[in-house]
Design a protein around this motif. Structure first.
Motif, short mmCIF file in Angstrom:
data_model
loop_
_atom_site.label_atom_id
_atom_site.label_comp_id
_atom_site.label_asym_id
_atom_site.label_seq_id
_atom_site.Cartn_x
_atom_site.Cartn_y
_atom_site.Cartn_z
N THR A 19 40.72 44.05 52.61
CA THR A 19 41.06 45.43 52.25
C THR A 19 42.02 45.35 51.08
O THR A 19 43.02 44.64 51.12
N VAL A 20 41.71 46.09 50.02
CA VAL A 20 42.59 46.18 48.87
C VAL A 20 43.31 47.52 48.95
O VAL A 20 42.68 48.57 48.99
N VAL A 21 44.64 47.45 49.01
CA VAL A 21 45.46 48.65 49.05
C VAL A 21 46.11 48.77 47.68
O VAL A 21 47.01 48.01 47.33
N VAL A 36 45.16 42.72 50.56
CA VAL A 36 45.81 42.48 49.28
C VAL A 36 46.40 43.81 48.84
O VAL A 36 45.69 44.82 48.78
N ILE A 37 47.70 43.82 48.56
CA ILE A 37 48.33 45.01 48.02
C ILE A 37 48.37 44.86 46.51
O ILE A 37 49.02 43.97 45.97
N ASP A 38 47.60 45.73 45.83
CA ASP A 38 47.54 45.73 44.37
C ASP A 38 48.72 46.56 43.86
O ASP A 38 48.74 47.78 43.99
N TRP A 76 45.93 37.96 57.10
CA TRP A 76 46.87 37.61 56.03
C TRP A 76 47.19 38.81 55.17
O TRP A 76 46.48 39.81 55.18
N LEU A 77 48.27 38.67 54.41
CA LEU A 77 48.73 39.67 53.45
C LEU A 77 49.07 38.96 52.16
O LEU A 77 49.74 37.92 52.18
N ARG A 78 48.63 39.52 51.03
CA ARG A 78 48.93 38.98 49.71
C ARG A 78 49.34 40.13 48.80
O ARG A 78 48.87 41.25 48.96
N LEU A 79 50.20 39.83 47.83
CA LEU A 79 50.61 40.80 46.82
C LEU A 79 49.98 40.41 45.49
O LEU A 79 49.88 39.22 45.18
N ALA A 80 49.58 41.41 44.71
CA ALA A 80 48.93 41.12 43.43
C ALA A 80 49.45 42.02 42.33
O ALA A 80 49.67 43.22 42.54
N GLY A 81 49.64 41.44 41.15
CA GLY A 81 49.86 42.19 39.93
C GLY A 81 51.16 42.95 39.79
O GLY A 81 51.22 43.88 38.99
N ALA A 82 52.20 42.57 40.50
CA ALA A 82 53.46 43.31 40.40
C ALA A 82 54.03 43.22 38.98
O ALA A 82 54.02 42.16 38.37
N GLN A 83 54.51 44.36 38.49
CA GLN A 83 55.19 44.40 37.19
C GLN A 83 56.46 43.57 37.26
O GLN A 83 57.00 43.33 38.33
N PRO A 120 52.53 35.46 49.94
CA PRO A 120 51.96 34.93 48.71
C PRO A 120 51.80 36.02 47.65
O PRO A 120 51.30 37.11 47.94
N CYS A 121 52.21 35.71 46.42
CA CYS A 121 52.14 36.65 45.30
C CYS A 121 51.25 36.06 44.21
O CYS A 121 51.35 34.87 43.90
N TYR A 122 50.40 36.89 43.63
CA TYR A 122 49.46 36.46 42.61
C TYR A 122 49.56 37.35 41.39
O TYR A 122 49.85 38.54 41.53
N PRO A 123 49.30 36.81 40.20
CA PRO A 123 49.44 37.62 38.99
C PRO A 123 48.40 38.74 38.86
O PRO A 123 48.67 39.75 38.23
N THR A 124 47.21 38.53 39.46
CA THR A 124 46.16 39.55 39.35
C THR A 124 45.48 39.75 40.70
O THR A 124 45.55 38.88 41.59
#
Length: 119
Positions: free
Chosen positions: A23-25, A55-57, A84-91, A108-112
């Motif tokens: 699920t992309v939030v 994944v939280i966009d 699982w939970l992942r973060l993506a694209g935070a400014q 876990p944090c990812y650039p995109t």
């Protein structure tokens, strides 16, 4: 005394979509005590598939305070026993907050978004 220019937080919009196995939030706006409700609701276990893979966009999040940090940590605690939970694209400004309090050491944090989904 009335103030015409009182600060009003940017409203938070939250959109959830489902990919093949996650699920992309997508979150846009400011995450603080007054605006976090829609994000809390989107991360409710009853709203997510099983196992919960999320994944939280965050690319459109312009500000996040400790209320947002608490939402992320609570979601991580709730989701990770089976998913699982992942973060993506935070400014940069939001990522700095995440790093200062050590959330990036837990979640876990990812650039995109693409990177987060492929991990």
């Amino acid at each position: 005394m009335e103030t015409e220019n009182a600060y009003q937080p940017e409203p938070l919009t939250v959109t959830s979509t489902t990919t093949d196995d996650a699920t992309v939030v997508a979150v846009a706006g400011e995450i603080d005590h007054n605006t976090a409700g829609p994000l809390i609701q989107a991360l409710d276990l009853g709203e997510l598939g099983a196992p919960p893979r999320v994944v939280i966009d965050m690319r459109d999040v312009t500000f996040m305070d400790s209320s947002g940090i608490n939402v992320l940590l609570t979601a991580y605690r709730d989701l990770t026993p089976t998913g699982w939970l992942r973060l993506a694209g935070a400014q940069n400004s939001v990522m700095r907050t995440v790093e200062l309090v050590g959330v990036d050491m837990v979640i876990p944090c990812y650039p995109t978004l693409t990177d987060a989904l492929a991990a």
